[in-house]
Design a protein around this motif. Structure first.
Motif, PDB file in Angstrom:
ATOM      1  N   GLY A 126     -11.411  35.675  -5.198  1.00 22.21           N
ATOM      2  CA  GLY A 126     -11.015  35.492  -6.588  1.00 22.21           C
ATOM      3  C   GLY A 126     -12.213  35.415  -7.509  1.00 22.21           C
ATOM      4  N   ALA A 127     -13.262  34.692  -7.086  1.00 24.07           N
ATOM      5  CA  ALA A 127     -14.486  34.621  -7.894  1.00 24.07           C
ATOM      6  C   ALA A 127     -15.159  35.990  -7.996  1.00 24.07           C
ATOM      7  N   LEU A 128     -15.088  36.768  -6.921  1.00 24.35           N
ATOM      8  CA  LEU A 128     -15.669  38.114  -6.949  1.00 24.35           C
ATOM      9  C   LEU A 128     -14.933  39.006  -7.941  1.00 24.35           C
ATOM     10  N   LEU A 129     -13.593  38.999  -7.881  1.00 22.35           N
ATOM     11  CA  LEU A 129     -12.810  39.856  -8.774  1.00 22.35           C
ATOM     12  C   LEU A 129     -12.828  39.352 -10.210  1.00 22.35           C
ATOM     13  N   ALA A 130     -13.054  38.043 -10.388  1.00 21.22           N
ATOM     14  CA  ALA A 130     -13.089  37.492 -11.743  1.00 21.22           C
ATOM     15  C   ALA A 130     -14.278  38.015 -12.544  1.00 21.22           C
TER      16      ALA A 130
ATOM     17  N   VAL B  30      -5.454  36.703 -12.690  1.00 19.46           N
ATOM     18  CA  VAL B  30      -5.171  37.916 -11.922  1.00 19.46           C
ATOM     19  C   VAL B  30      -6.097  38.020 -10.722  1.00 19.46           C
ATOM     20  N   ALA B  31      -7.370  37.657 -10.903  1.00 17.52           N
ATOM     21  CA  ALA B  31      -8.344  37.768  -9.822  1.00 17.52           C
ATOM     22  C   ALA B  31      -7.975  36.882  -8.633  1.00 17.52           C
TER      23      ALA B  31
ATOM     24  N   VAL C 210     -15.370  38.662   1.364  1.00 16.22           N
ATOM     25  CA  VAL C 210     -16.016  37.345   1.259  1.00 16.22           C
ATOM     26  C   VAL C 210     -17.541  37.488   1.338  1.00 16.22           C
ATOM     27  N   PHE C 211     -17.994  38.352   2.243  1.00 20.91           N
ATOM     28  CA  PHE C 211     -19.440  38.557   2.350  1.00 20.91           C
ATOM     29  C   PHE C 211     -19.993  39.220   1.095  1.00 20.91           C
TER      30      PHE C 211
END
Length: 279
Positions: free
Chosen positions: A66-70, A77-78, A124-125
C-alpha cells in the motif's frame, strides 16, 4: 481415575391422583473422563499458528505494498489494492484444500499460489528497494513465504492421503454426484424453455396465426363430413359453433377440432359448455 459430571435426561413414570404420565427426569452423574487427546491439541495449535502467520503476513504485505502504490495514487485505493497481493495466494491455498482429493484439479491452484506468492514477495521487496531499506524489504518479503509455509504444514497435518485405488474410487463417486448436481440447473433450464414454448404456442393459437390444413374428412368426427376450413382468426366459441354447423356432433371430435384451429390447450369442460350454448 479422573471423572467428569454430566447431566442425563430420561423419561420416567410419575403418578398424581392415580393418573400416570411419563415425565422428564434429570440427574447429574459422574463418568470416567477420557484421557487428553494431545494429537488433537497439537493439530489445533498448528492450525491456530498458521492462521496467525497468515494474518500477520497479509497485514504486513498490505502495509508495504500500500505504501508503494501510494506513491502514485491516493492512499485509500493503494492500501485496498495491497490486500490483493497476499489474498490471492491465500485464496489459491483454500482452493487447493477443497480439491485435496482431486490431485489433477488441485495442481492448478497450487501453481497459481506459488506465482502469486512470488509476486507478493517481489512487491514487498520493491518497496524496501525504493525506500533504500533493502534489509527491511527482504525480511518483509520472507514474512509471506513463512506464512505460506506454515499454512502448507497445517494443510498436511489435516490431510488424509489416499492410495491410488481409493483415489479412483473417490473420483468415480464424486463424478456421479457432480453429474446429478449438474442436472439440477439443466432441468430447470429445460423446464423454463418448455414453459416458454407452451406460452408462445398458446399466444399464437389465441391470435389465430395457426393455419392448419382443414381439407379432408375427420375419421373420428362421427359424421364423415370434411372438417370446416378457417378463414381467419377464430375464438374457442366460434370454433365450437363452426364445428356444430358443419355437422360434427361427437364431443371428442369437436374438442379435437377446437384444439386444432383455436386453442391447443382447450379444456373439455369449456368446449362442452360452448356446445350446450350452441344448442
Amino acid at each position: 481415575m479422573k471423572t467428569r459430571r454430566i447431566e442425563r435426561t430420561r423419561l420416567v413414570p410419575h403418578t398424581v391422583d392415580g393418573e400416570t404420565e411419563m415425565v422428564l427426569d434429570r440427574e447429574i452423574i459422574e463418568v470416567p473422563a477420557p484421557p487428553p487427546d494431545w494429537d488433537q491439541r497439537v493439530r489445533t495449535a498448528v492450525t491456530i499458528g498458521a492462521a496467525i502467520l497468515v494474518t500477520v503476513s497479509i497485514t504486513w504485505t498490505t502495509a508495504s505494498v500500500g505504501a508503494l502504490l501510494a506513491m502514485s495514487t491516493i492512499a485509500v485505493v493503494a492500501y485496498a489494492a495491497g490486500i490483493a497481493f497476499d489474498a490471492t495466494w491465500i485464496m489459491c491455498m483454500g482452493a487447493e484444500w477443497l480439491l485435496r482429493y482431486d490431485p489433477k484439479r488441485a495442481a492448478l491452484p497450487r501453481r497459481a499460489g506459488y506465482w502469486a506468492l512470488a509476486v507478493s514477495m517481489g512487491a514487498v521487496f520493491a518497496h524496501g528497494y525504493l525506500t533504500r531499506e533493502w534489509v527491511v524489504g527482504l525480511v518483509g518479503a520472507l514474512v509471506s513465504a513463512l506464512a505460506k509455509g506454515g499454512w502448507t504444514i497445517a494443510m498436511r497435518v489435516h490431510a488424509r492421503p489416499l492410495d491410488p485405488r481409493t483415489q479412483q474410487w473417490v473420483a468415480k463417486r464424486r463424478a456421479a454426484v457432480d453429474g446429478q448436481l449438474a442436472m439440477i440447473p439443466i432441468r430447470r433450464e429445460l423446464q423454463r424453455g418448455q414453459h416458454l414454448i407452451a406460452a408462445e404456442q398458446h399466444a399464437l393459437a389465441d391470435s389465430g396465426s395457426a393455419d392448419p390444413d382443414q381439407s379432408g374428412p375427420d375419421p373420428q368426427s362421427g359424421s364423415g363430413n370434411p372438417l370446416p376450413t378457417t378463414a381467419g382468426p377464430m375464438t374457442l366459441k366460434d370454433a365450437v359453433r363452426t364445428a356444430k354447423d358443419s355437422g360434427i356432433t361427437d364431443p371428442d371430435a369437436v374438442l379435437r377440432y377446437v384444439r386444432k384451429v383455436a386453442d391447443a390447450n382447450a379444456k373439455p369442460e369449456t368446449v362442452a359448455r360452448y356446445m350446450r350454448m350452441a344448442g
